[in-house]
Design a protein around this motif. Structure first.
Motif, mmCIF file in Angstrom:
data_model
loop_
_atom_site.group_PDB
_atom_site.id
_atom_site.type_symbol
_atom_site.label_atom_id
_atom_site.label_comp_id
_atom_site.label_asym_id
_atom_site.label_seq_id
_atom_site.Cartn_x
_atom_site.Cartn_y
_atom_site.Cartn_z
ATOM 1 N N ARG A 1 -28.423 36.279 8.883
ATOM 2 C CA ARG A 1 -26.759 36.433 8.406
ATOM 3 C C ARG A 1 -26.242 35.508 7.484
ATOM 4 O O ARG A 1 -25.802 35.704 6.612
ATOM 5 C CB ARG A 1 -26.068 36.388 9.773
ATOM 6 C CG ARG A 1 -24.354 36.352 9.548
ATOM 7 C CD ARG A 1 -23.554 36.353 10.768
ATOM 8 N NE ARG A 1 -22.291 36.563 10.690
ATOM 9 C CZ ARG A 1 -21.271 35.717 10.048
ATOM 10 N NH1 ARG A 1 -21.525 34.753 9.718
ATOM 11 N NH2 ARG A 1 -20.116 36.527 10.397
ATOM 12 N N ALA A 2 -26.779 34.119 7.727
ATOM 13 C CA ALA A 2 -26.603 32.946 6.682
ATOM 14 C C ALA A 2 -27.329 33.142 5.324
ATOM 15 O O ALA A 2 -26.520 33.135 4.420
ATOM 16 C CB ALA A 2 -27.007 31.729 7.321
ATOM 17 N N ARG A 3 -28.535 33.544 5.391
ATOM 18 C CA ARG A 3 -29.177 33.965 4.245
ATOM 19 C C ARG A 3 -28.533 35.080 3.342
ATOM 20 O O ARG A 3 -28.312 35.017 2.006
ATOM 21 C CB ARG A 3 -30.957 34.470 4.401
ATOM 22 C CG ARG A 3 -31.593 34.703 3.194
ATOM 23 C CD ARG A 3 -33.086 34.991 3.559
ATOM 24 N NE ARG A 3 -33.099 36.060 4.370
ATOM 25 C CZ ARG A 3 -32.691 37.245 3.996
ATOM 26 N NH1 ARG A 3 -32.629 37.883 2.797
ATOM 27 N NH2 ARG A 3 -33.058 38.600 4.908
ATOM 28 N N LEU A 4 -28.146 36.143 3.840
ATOM 29 C CA LEU A 4 -27.549 37.315 3.408
ATOM 30 C C LEU A 4 -26.227 37.014 2.691
ATOM 31 O O LEU A 4 -26.113 37.130 1.466
ATOM 32 C CB LEU A 4 -27.548 38.493 4.406
ATOM 33 C CG LEU A 4 -28.665 39.358 4.652
ATOM 34 C CD1 LEU A 4 -28.498 40.375 5.930
ATOM 35 C CD2 LEU A 4 -29.439 39.763 3.447
ATOM 36 N N ALA B 1 -24.277 42.797 1.237
ATOM 37 C CA ALA B 1 -25.201 42.389 2.380
ATOM 38 C C ALA B 1 -25.229 43.307 3.398
ATOM 39 O O ALA B 1 -26.074 43.193 4.579
ATOM 40 C CB ALA B 1 -24.949 41.007 2.778
ATOM 41 N N LEU B 2 -24.282 44.199 3.704
ATOM 42 C CA LEU B 2 -24.276 45.012 4.875
ATOM 43 C C LEU B 2 -25.255 45.572 5.127
ATOM 44 O O LEU B 2 -25.579 45.725 6.509
ATOM 45 C CB LEU B 2 -22.840 45.845 4.868
ATOM 46 C CG LEU B 2 -22.178 46.228 5.857
ATOM 47 C CD1 LEU B 2 -22.187 45.136 7.178
ATOM 48 C CD2 LEU B 2 -21.049 47.127 5.710
ATOM 49 N N VAL C 1 -29.749 43.963 12.660
ATOM 50 C CA VAL C 1 -29.030 44.123 14.050
ATOM 51 C C VAL C 1 -29.485 45.245 14.855
ATOM 52 O O VAL C 1 -29.598 45.123 15.811
ATOM 53 C CB VAL C 1 -27.466 44.149 13.868
ATOM 54 C CG1 VAL C 1 -26.807 44.157 15.110
ATOM 55 C CG2 VAL C 1 -27.017 42.641 13.074
ATOM 56 N N ARG C 2 -29.676 46.322 14.211
ATOM 57 C CA ARG C 2 -30.087 47.480 14.854
ATOM 58 C C ARG C 2 -31.464 47.679 15.686
ATOM 59 O O ARG C 2 -32.072 48.049 16.287
ATOM 60 C CB ARG C 2 -29.929 48.798 14.036
ATOM 61 C CG ARG C 2 -28.531 49.228 13.707
ATOM 62 C CD ARG C 2 -28.308 50.678 13.348
ATOM 63 N NE ARG C 2 -27.227 50.847 12.847
ATOM 64 C CZ ARG C 2 -26.040 51.130 13.459
ATOM 65 N NH1 ARG C 2 -25.942 51.043 15.070
ATOM 66 N NH2 ARG C 2 -24.736 51.283 13.192
ATOM 67 N N ASP C 3 -32.385 46.742 14.727
ATOM 68 C CA ASP C 3 -33.688 46.310 15.363
ATOM 69 C C ASP C 3 -33.964 45.395 16.415
ATOM 70 O O ASP C 3 -34.904 45.348 17.179
ATOM 71 C CB ASP C 3 -34.408 45.801 14.265
ATOM 72 C CG ASP C 3 -35.117 46.886 13.183
ATOM 73 O OD1 ASP C 3 -34.926 48.275 13.559
ATOM 74 O OD2 ASP C 3 -35.251 46.618 12.046
ATOM 75 N N ILE D 1 -22.104 44.335 13.508
ATOM 76 C CA ILE D 1 -22.321 44.728 11.988
ATOM 77 C C ILE D 1 -21.210 44.800 11.436
ATOM 78 O O ILE D 1 -21.139 44.162 9.957
ATOM 79 C CB ILE D 1 -23.170 45.803 12.163
ATOM 80 C CG1 ILE D 1 -24.301 46.120 12.862
ATOM 81 C CG2 ILE D 1 -23.139 46.648 10.775
ATOM 82 C CD1 ILE D 1 -24.806 47.345 13.442
ATOM 83 N N SER D 2 -20.128 45.173 11.538
ATOM 84 C CA SER D 2 -18.801 45.596 11.016
ATOM 85 C C SER D 2 -17.855 44.253 10.736
ATOM 86 O O SER D 2 -17.263 43.893 9.644
ATOM 87 C CB SER D 2 -17.978 46.581 11.663
ATOM 88 O OG SER D 2 -17.777 46.044 12.867
#
Length: 301
Positions: A113-116, A201-202, A209-211, A241-242
């Protein structure tokens, strides 16, 4: 009722987690985090330098590790929550506290998350609006926002503490429209979090996240984007996610907690404790080591 609240990125300073690192349970979390994250996050928290610590790719892991270290102290003292919530990236800490995620998955998600978010292009900005009611802020936002330069209400921390987020020129237009009505405080962040500018980034964030495996929470979690307690793991997945582009509804989250709840800000921060007290709730902060003793007294009273 005991509510654990986990702070987010805006709670950084060199030396954070100092007293926690002296507790064996918390020290173990720091040691594991350095290995899992493959970065010297313990050293960054303790000694900086500040420019490296506040960079988004380090800031979010740093806050999370302090949150999880504080949680380890509470667990070692025999405290368990009845409900949890986390502010922005703190939501991942809340999912760990509710046993939805394990430690390694939590830290890896935070790292991604931070990287994206750090890699998002553009020149977004965020600013806190103080002393202005949300409806008035919303009207001004709609006036100055455009498709090319969007602006949104990214966070509602309290009735009189709202954060606008979006294109930097739109933030400037908002500042001019606000005039002397309230106080506008720019936030030191790399981009416009919780805004349409994070849409870049979404896609990758959703795939990651889904993985990940997510277990049914052992206690209710209050997601940022709904402010509605849930024990549905798939609802929590969709919320995580959202949340990247969605609003943090923290003031609503505080209203969801029972008036007689004892809240604990689980991390090295006092920001959420302040918001909770403003909402009429009793709240301790683990930034003060004496809060562990005070909590023991509160839960036995």
């Amino acid at each position: 009722m005991l509510a654990f609240l986990f702070p987010g990125q805006g709670t950084l300073r060199v030396g954070m987690g100092g007293w926690l690192r002296r507790h064996p349970a918390a020290a173990s979390v720091f040691e594991q985090a350095d290995a899992i994250l493959e970065m010297p996050i313990s050293r960054l928290c303790a000694r900086g330098p500040v420019d490296d610590l506040v960079a988004t790719e380090h800031a979010q892991p740093a806050v999370t590790v302090c949150n999880l270290a504080a949680l380890a102290v509470l667990r070692a003292e025999g405290h368990a929550p009845d409900i949890v919530a986390g502010h922005s990236v703190g939501e991942l800490s809340a999912l760990y506290a509710a046993d939805v995620l394990d430690l390694a998955t939590t830290l890896r998600l935070v790292r991604v998350r931070a990287r994206l978010m750090a890699e998002v292009s553009g020149t977004g900005a965020m600013a806190a609006v103080l002393g202005v009611p949300l409806p008035q802020v919303q009207r001004l936002v709609e006036t100055v926002s455009s498709d090319a330069e969007p602006l949104t209400v990214g966070l509602v921390n309290a009735p009189d503490h709202v954060v606008v987020s979006g294109a930097a020129p739109a933030v400037d237009r908002f500042r001019q429209s606000l005039g002397a009505t309230g106080k506008l405080a720019p936030l030191k962040v790399s981009n416009a979090f919780h805004s349409p500018l994070m849409a870049e980034a979404l896609g990758e964030w959703e795939r990651v996240v889904r993985d990940q495996p997510m277990r049914t929470p052992t206690v209710p979690v209050v997601p940022n984007v709904t402010a509605t307690p849930t024990t549905d793991a798939e609802v929590l997945r969709e919320s995580v996610i959202s949340q990247l582009v969605g609003r943090v509804r923290w003031a609503e989250t505080m209203r969801r907690l029972p008036a007689d709840a004892t809240c604990v800000e689980v991390g090295d921060s006092r920001a959420l404790a302040g918001f909770a007290r403003g909402a009429g709730l009793r709240c301790l902060s683990l930034s003060d080591p004496a809060s562990v003793r005070r909590l023991a007294g509160a839960v036995t009273a």
